[in-house]
Design a protein around this motif. Structure first.
Motif, PDB file in Angstrom:
ATOM      1  N   UNK A 112       6.174   9.003   0.384  1.00 10.65           N
ATOM      2  CA  UNK A 112       5.022   8.836   1.278  1.00 10.65           C
ATOM      3  C   UNK A 112       3.723   8.636   0.495  1.00 10.65           C
ATOM      4  N   UNK A 113       3.526   9.428  -0.541  1.00 13.79           N
ATOM      5  CA  UNK A 113       2.315   9.278  -1.358  1.00 13.79           C
ATOM      6  C   UNK A 113       2.232   7.873  -1.944  1.00 13.79           C
ATOM      7  N   UNK A 114       3.340   7.401  -2.497  1.00 14.62           N
ATOM      8  CA  UNK A 114       3.344   6.074  -3.110  1.00 14.62           C
ATOM      9  C   UNK A 114       3.175   4.984  -2.053  1.00 14.62           C
TER      10      UNK A 114
ATOM     11  N   UNK B 277      11.333   0.392  -3.199  1.00 13.10           N
ATOM     12  CA  UNK B 277      12.701   0.378  -3.720  1.00 13.10           C
ATOM     13  C   UNK B 277      12.702  -0.108  -5.170  1.00 13.10           C
ATOM     14  N   UNK B 278      11.916  -1.124  -5.471  1.00 11.85           N
ATOM     15  CA  UNK B 278      11.837  -1.643  -6.836  1.00 11.85           C
ATOM     16  C   UNK B 278      11.330  -0.586  -7.817  1.00 11.85           C
ATOM     17  N   UNK B 279      10.509   0.337  -7.325  1.00 14.42           N
ATOM     18  CA  UNK B 279       9.980   1.410  -8.163  1.00 14.42           C
ATOM     19  C   UNK B 279      10.889   2.641  -8.178  1.00 14.42           C
ATOM     20  N   UNK B 280      12.015   2.560  -7.465  1.00 11.95           N
ATOM     21  CA  UNK B 280      12.983   3.651  -7.494  1.00 11.95           C
ATOM     22  C   UNK B 280      12.834   4.694  -6.408  1.00 11.95           C
ATOM     23  N   UNK B 281      12.052   4.399  -5.392  1.00 10.60           N
ATOM     24  CA  UNK B 281      11.855   5.347  -4.294  1.00 10.60           C
ATOM     25  C   UNK B 281      12.882   5.106  -3.197  1.00 10.60           C
TER      26      UNK B 281
END
Length: 58
Positions: free
Chosen positions: A5-7, A28-32
């Motif tokens: 949520x923060x990101x 998703x690309x950042x791994x979340x």
């Protein structure tokens, strides 16, 4: 590491993204994981942030 949520809110305010689909792909690309991103109220809030941020970066 920040929560999803923060990101999501950071990305929405960045002015680089225009749609929820773009936001979700970036996360998703950042791994979340996207499980925290649910509900029409949250989606509307993120859409509004992206719209305002885009106006200020153009």
């Amino acid at each position: 590491m920040k929560t999803t949520l923060e990101r999501a809110f950071e990305l929405a305010r960045s002015g680089r993204l225009e749609t929820l689909s773009e936001l979700q792909r970036a996360l998703v690309a950042e791994g979340y994981a996207l499980q925290q991103l649910t509900g029409p109220a949250l989606f509307e809030q993120l859409r509004k942030l992206m719209k305002v941020a885009k106006v200020h970066t153009d």
